[in-house]
Design a protein around this motif. Structure first.
Motif, PDB file in Angstrom:
ATOM      1  N   ALA A 151       0.842  -1.192   0.000  1.00  0.00           N
ATOM      2  CA  ALA A 151       0.000   0.000   0.000  1.00  0.00           C
ATOM      3  C   ALA A 151       0.876   1.239   0.000  1.00  0.00           C
ATOM      4  N   ILE A 152       0.693   2.106  -1.004  1.00  0.00           N
ATOM      5  CA  ILE A 152       1.398   3.394  -0.996  1.00  0.00           C
ATOM      6  C   ILE A 152       0.425   4.534  -0.721  1.00  0.00           C
ATOM      7  N   GLY A 153      -0.861   4.235  -0.740  1.00  0.00           N
ATOM      8  CA  GLY A 153      -1.888   5.214  -0.401  1.00  0.00           C
ATOM      9  C   GLY A 153      -3.056   4.499   0.235  1.00  0.00           C
ATOM     10  N   ALA A 154      -3.755   5.153   1.143  1.00  0.00           N
ATOM     11  CA  ALA A 154      -4.898   4.517   1.794  1.00  0.00           C
ATOM     12  C   ALA A 154      -5.831   5.565   2.362  1.00  0.00           C
ATOM     13  N   ALA A 155      -7.112   5.225   2.403  1.00  0.00           N
ATOM     14  CA  ALA A 155      -8.122   6.081   3.029  1.00  0.00           C
ATOM     15  C   ALA A 155      -9.252   5.198   3.536  1.00  0.00           C
ATOM     16  N   GLY A 156      -9.736   5.522   4.730  1.00  0.00           N
ATOM     17  CA  GLY A 156     -10.841   4.775   5.301  1.00  0.00           C
ATOM     18  C   GLY A 156     -10.472   3.383   5.763  1.00  0.00           C
ATOM     19  N   ARG A 158      -7.761   1.102   8.404  1.00  0.00           N
ATOM     20  CA  ARG A 158      -6.748   1.079   9.457  1.00  0.00           C
ATOM     21  C   ARG A 158      -5.543   0.325   8.896  1.00  0.00           C
ATOM     22  N   VAL A 159      -4.488   1.065   8.544  1.00  0.00           N
ATOM     23  CA  VAL A 159      -3.377   0.470   7.804  1.00  0.00           C
ATOM     24  C   VAL A 159      -2.476  -0.383   8.679  1.00  0.00           C
ATOM     25  N   ALA A 180       1.028  -5.082   9.462  1.00  0.00           N
ATOM     26  CA  ALA A 180       0.923  -4.147   8.334  1.00  0.00           C
ATOM     27  C   ALA A 180      -0.280  -4.544   7.479  1.00  0.00           C
ATOM     28  N   VAL A 181      -1.468  -4.283   7.995  1.00  0.00           N
ATOM     29  CA  VAL A 181      -2.709  -4.749   7.385  1.00  0.00           C
ATOM     30  C   VAL A 181      -2.847  -4.278   5.939  1.00  0.00           C
ATOM     31  N   ALA A 182      -2.580  -3.012   5.671  1.00  0.00           N
ATOM     32  CA  ALA A 182      -2.773  -2.489   4.320  1.00  0.00           C
ATOM     33  C   ALA A 182      -1.843  -3.161   3.315  1.00  0.00           C
ATOM     34  N   ALA A 221       1.806   6.229   7.130  1.00  0.00           N
ATOM     35  CA  ALA A 221       2.068   5.748   8.492  1.00  0.00           C
ATOM     36  C   ALA A 221       2.839   4.434   8.497  1.00  0.00           C
ATOM     37  N   LEU A 222       2.902   3.751   7.357  1.00  0.00           N
ATOM     38  CA  LEU A 222       3.628   2.489   7.282  1.00  0.00           C
ATOM     39  C   LEU A 222       5.129   2.679   7.102  1.00  0.00           C
ATOM     40  N   ILE A 223       5.562   3.870   6.786  1.00  0.00           N
ATOM     41  CA  ILE A 223       6.984   4.116   6.539  1.00  0.00           C
ATOM     42  C   ILE A 223       7.723   4.220   7.863  1.00  0.00           C
ATOM     43  N   ARG A 224       8.760   3.429   8.014  1.00  0.00           N
ATOM     44  CA  ARG A 224       9.533   3.408   9.250  1.00  0.00           C
ATOM     45  C   ARG A 224      10.291   4.727   9.421  1.00  0.00           C
ATOM     46  N   PRO A 225      10.183   5.376  10.583  1.00  0.00           N
ATOM     47  CA  PRO A 225      10.931   6.616  10.822  1.00  0.00           C
ATOM     48  C   PRO A 225      12.434   6.381  10.689  1.00  0.00           C
TER      49      PRO A 225
END
Length: 259
Positions: A151-156, A158-159, A180-182, A221-225
């Motif tokens: 997933a590189i984009g998501a809406a609606g 819970r990623v 990492a559900v998305a 939000a999936l990208i690791r800091p």
């Protein structure tokens, strides 16, 4: 039960197309509350006019590069693994020549989370049901052969399913488990969509527990800091950085970096 099926009737997309309208027409009468649509990023890029001339590929990769992570020379040139403006780490900054008209290449959507939100908002309004949208793209993985969709984009949706603080079947408290559900949904949907089927949209049914409000965090939000990334550079790049740092500190280095 989890079920996944693709939508027929999605034509070749061109710049300026009403993607939400086209997907909505293909899905008319088929969507249920809690469904998640996995939409291939290529059709989002095409609708948003992200095509450029193939002759400009190297320049496009350079312009989409925020940070070089690793490079690898091979018989056909050099593969660049880079971080792009979206924070994704991937080969060639996501610039892609597959499934595009001859003489053109595609850049990734400029803001895939915003693209997903626009699609999700329009489709929810049209059908009156709770839907999630995930924009997917194909990435390689460090230490693993092959590629998978993520997933590189998501809406609606819970990623991430944060399971920290819950217990496993043995009663032990989970301390680090973030599902990492998305990405899992994107990979499952790709098994149905395929790479050359002409079906760029899949409907994932049975995961309504992950569908929520439109203001949920997107795929970013999936990208690791960076502070938590233990493998931020390739070996040559890490060597070069350490060598340069040693020179700055006056300590020198045993050997200079090599390609």
């Amino acid at each position: 039960m989890l079920s996944i099926f693709t939508l027929d009737g999605v034509p070749e997309i061109v710049a300026g197309d009403d993607l939400a309208g086209i997907i909505g027409d293909a899905a008319d009468g088929m969507l249920q509350d809690g469904d998640i649509l996995a939409v291939t990023s290529k059709i989002v890029s095409k609708a948003e006019g992200r095509q450029v001339a193939a002759a400009d590929r190297d320049q496009a990769i350079t312009e989409q590069t925020v940070r070089i992570v690793a490079t690898k020379q091979h018989g056909h040139g050099v593969t660049r693994i880079v971080e792009n403006p979206l924070g994704l780490v991937l080969a060639a900054a996501g610039v892609d020549a597959s499934n595009t008209p001859d003489g053109t290449i595609l850049l990734l959507p400029e803001d895939p989370d915003a693209s997903a939100l626009a699609l999700c908002t329009a489709l929810r309004a049209r059908f009156g049901v709770r839907l999630g949208v995930i924009v997917t793209d194909t990435l390689g993985r460090a230490w693993r052969q092959g590629q998978t969709d993520v997933a590189i984009g998501a809406a609606g949706v819970r990623v991430i399913d944060d399971l920290r603080g819950t217990t496993d079947s043995g009663g032990r408290v989970l301390e680090a488990t973030l599902a990492a559900v998305a990405d899992e949904i994107a990979g499952a949907a790709e098994l149905v969509k395929g790479k050359a089927s002409g079906r760029p949209v899949a409907v994932v049914r049975g995961l309504g527990q992950y569908v929520g409000e439109l203001d949920l965090p997107g795929a970013r939000a999936l990208i690791r800091p960076a502070a938590d990334d233990l493998f931020r550079l390739g070996s040559n790049e890490a060597h070069a950085e350490g060598y340069a740092e040693g020179l700055r500190d006056g300590a020198g280095a045993a050997t200079p970096p090599t390609d």
